[in-house]
Design a protein around this motif. Structure first.
Motif, PDB file in Angstrom:
ATOM      1  N   GLY A  26      42.653  62.385  23.383  1.00 26.05           N
ATOM      2  CA  GLY A  26      43.909  61.735  23.058  1.00 26.05           C
ATOM      3  C   GLY A  26      45.045  62.706  23.323  1.00 26.05           C
ATOM      4  O   GLY A  26      45.101  63.318  24.381  1.00 26.05           O
ATOM      5  N   ARG A  27      45.904  62.889  22.367  1.00 29.35           N
ATOM      6  CA  ARG A  27      47.014  63.821  22.544  1.00 29.35           C
ATOM      7  C   ARG A  27      46.517  65.255  22.500  1.00 29.35           C
ATOM      8  O   ARG A  27      45.475  65.554  21.928  1.00 29.35           O
ATOM      9  CB  ARG A  27      48.061  63.587  21.463  1.00 29.35           C
ATOM     10  CG  ARG A  27      48.724  62.227  21.562  1.00 29.35           C
ATOM     11  CD  ARG A  27      49.702  62.010  20.439  1.00 29.35           C
ATOM     12  NE  ARG A  27      50.828  62.938  20.499  1.00 29.35           N
ATOM     13  CZ  ARG A  27      51.782  62.989  19.590  1.00 29.35           C
ATOM     14  NH1 ARG A  27      51.740  62.192  18.549  1.00 29.35           N
ATOM     15  NH2 ARG A  27      52.772  63.855  19.706  1.00 29.35           N
ATOM     16  N   TYR A  32      49.807  69.385  17.466  1.00 30.19           N
ATOM     17  CA  TYR A  32      49.296  69.330  16.097  1.00 30.19           C
ATOM     18  C   TYR A  32      49.028  70.704  15.497  1.00 30.19           C
ATOM     19  O   TYR A  32      48.642  71.629  16.199  1.00 30.19           O
ATOM     20  CB  TYR A  32      47.963  68.569  16.062  1.00 30.19           C
ATOM     21  CG  TYR A  32      48.039  67.131  16.486  1.00 30.19           C
ATOM     22  CD1 TYR A  32      47.733  66.764  17.780  1.00 30.19           C
ATOM     23  CD2 TYR A  32      48.421  66.152  15.587  1.00 30.19           C
ATOM     24  CE1 TYR A  32      47.793  65.448  18.178  1.00 30.19           C
ATOM     25  CE2 TYR A  32      48.492  64.823  15.974  1.00 30.19           C
ATOM     26  CZ  TYR A  32      48.170  64.475  17.266  1.00 30.19           C
ATOM     27  OH  TYR A  32      48.237  63.169  17.648  1.00 30.19           O
ATOM     28  N   GLY A  33      49.200  70.769  14.190  1.00 38.69           N
ATOM     29  CA  GLY A  33      48.590  71.847  13.436  1.00 38.69           C
ATOM     30  C   GLY A  33      47.148  71.439  13.151  1.00 38.69           C
ATOM     31  O   GLY A  33      46.819  70.246  13.129  1.00 38.69           O
ATOM     32  N   ASN A  77      41.418  71.945  24.584  1.00 42.85           N
ATOM     33  CA  ASN A  77      41.746  71.044  23.469  1.00 42.85           C
ATOM     34  C   ASN A  77      40.703  71.145  22.357  1.00 42.85           C
ATOM     35  O   ASN A  77      40.227  70.135  21.811  1.00 42.85           O
ATOM     36  CB  ASN A  77      41.828  69.603  23.960  1.00 42.85           C
ATOM     37  CG  ASN A  77      43.161  68.964  23.667  1.00 42.85           C
ATOM     38  OD1 ASN A  77      44.156  69.657  23.484  1.00 42.85           O
ATOM     39  ND2 ASN A  77      43.188  67.647  23.613  1.00 42.85           N
ATOM     40  N   THR A  78      40.366  72.380  22.028  1.00 44.87           N
ATOM     41  CA  THR A  78      39.298  72.639  21.070  1.00 44.87           C
ATOM     42  C   THR A  78      39.746  73.690  20.058  1.00 44.87           C
ATOM     43  O   THR A  78      40.351  74.695  20.430  1.00 44.87           O
ATOM     44  CB  THR A  78      38.026  73.125  21.784  1.00 44.87           C
ATOM     45  OG1 THR A  78      37.592  72.114  22.706  1.00 44.87           O
ATOM     46  CG2 THR A  78      36.903  73.389  20.786  1.00 44.87           C
ATOM     47  N   VAL A  79      39.443  73.437  18.808  1.00 46.05           N
ATOM     48  CA  VAL A  79      39.681  74.413  17.750  1.00 46.05           C
ATOM     49  C   VAL A  79      38.320  74.908  17.246  1.00 46.05           C
ATOM     50  O   VAL A  79      37.367  74.136  17.190  1.00 46.05           O
ATOM     51  CB  VAL A  79      40.521  73.827  16.592  1.00 46.05           C
ATOM     52  CG1 VAL A  79      39.837  72.643  15.957  1.00 46.05           C
ATOM     53  CG2 VAL A  79      40.865  74.894  15.565  1.00 46.05           C
ATOM     54  N   TYR A 113      44.494  63.026  10.942  1.00 50.21           N
ATOM     55  CA  TYR A 113      43.264  62.605  11.595  1.00 50.21           C
ATOM     56  C   TYR A 113      42.145  63.568  11.237  1.00 50.21           C
ATOM     57  O   TYR A 113      42.369  64.779  11.124  1.00 50.21           O
ATOM     58  CB  TYR A 113      43.435  62.569  13.118  1.00 50.21           C
ATOM     59  CG  TYR A 113      44.541  61.658  13.583  1.00 50.21           C
ATOM     60  CD1 TYR A 113      45.779  62.177  13.950  1.00 50.21           C
ATOM     61  CD2 TYR A 113      44.353  60.275  13.635  1.00 50.21           C
ATOM     62  CE1 TYR A 113      46.801  61.339  14.368  1.00 50.21           C
ATOM     63  CE2 TYR A 113      45.381  59.431  14.051  1.00 50.21           C
ATOM     64  CZ  TYR A 113      46.597  59.972  14.408  1.00 50.21           C
ATOM     65  OH  TYR A 113      47.608  59.145  14.812  1.00 50.21           O
ATOM     66  N   TRP A 114      40.934  62.990  11.123  1.00 52.56           N
ATOM     67  CA  TRP A 114      39.766  63.756  10.709  1.00 52.56           C
ATOM     68  C   TRP A 114      38.588  63.507  11.640  1.00 52.56           C
ATOM     69  O   TRP A 114      38.426  62.399  12.176  1.00 52.56           O
ATOM     70  CB  TRP A 114      39.350  63.362   9.287  1.00 52.56           C
ATOM     71  CG  TRP A 114      40.349  63.765   8.263  1.00 52.56           C
ATOM     72  CD1 TRP A 114      41.498  63.109   7.908  1.00 52.56           C
ATOM     73  CD2 TRP A 114      40.301  64.940   7.459  1.00 52.56           C
ATOM     74  NE1 TRP A 114      42.162  63.799   6.928  1.00 52.56           N
ATOM     75  CE2 TRP A 114      41.450  64.931   6.630  1.00 52.56           C
ATOM     76  CE3 TRP A 114      39.407  66.002   7.339  1.00 52.56           C
ATOM     77  CZ2 TRP A 114      41.721  65.946   5.711  1.00 52.56           C
ATOM     78  CZ3 TRP A 114      39.673  66.999   6.425  1.00 52.56           C
ATOM     79  CH2 TRP A 114      40.808  66.970   5.626  1.00 52.56           C
TER      80      TRP A 114
END
Length: 124
Positions: A26-27, A32-33, A77-79, A113-114
């Motif tokens: 998605g975004r 985002y934090g 796009n990975t934490v 979001y989760w």
């Protein structure tokens, strides 16, 4: 909208390490934090670590300071949550979450979001 998928959980002995990943679709993460939380049966979801949307500010729960590290790969796009020196009390389902904010957020209700969660079990 953003979809989050955690991975990397499993069973590890006390003193061992695991790295959790949370991939987003998605975004992009730069919007985002991000945070990691954990939950055990019958207890409220607890804050573990968070990082600002620019990646320039982090926060950790006292119980994991010096052992866990949160980081972001914006290109993927990975934490991530690197967990070292694991203890049996770290056993929980770990969730990643994101929030449209510039700050570092540490409360469950602040997140938009989760992910679905990944189980981490630390044996003694």
């Amino acid at each position: 909208q953003v979809q989050l998928v955690e991975s990397g959980g499993g069973l590890v002995q006390a003193g061992g390490s695991l790295r959790l990943s949370c991939a987003a679709s998605g975004r992009t993460f730069s919007s985002y934090g991000m945070g990691w939380f954990r939950q055990t049966p019958g207890k409220e979801r607890q804050f573990v670590a968070a990082i600002s949307r620019r990646g320039d500010s982090v926060s950790y729960a006292d119980s994991v300071k010096g052992r866990f590290a949160i980081s972001v790969d914006y290109a993927k796009n990975t934490v991530y949550l690197q967990m070292n020196s694991l203890k049996p009390e770290d056993t929980a389902v770990y969730y990643c979450a994101v929030v449209e904010s510039f700050g570092v957020m540490t409360r469950v209700y602040q997140y938009d979001y989760w992910g679905q969660g990944t189980q981490v079990t630390v044996s003694s």
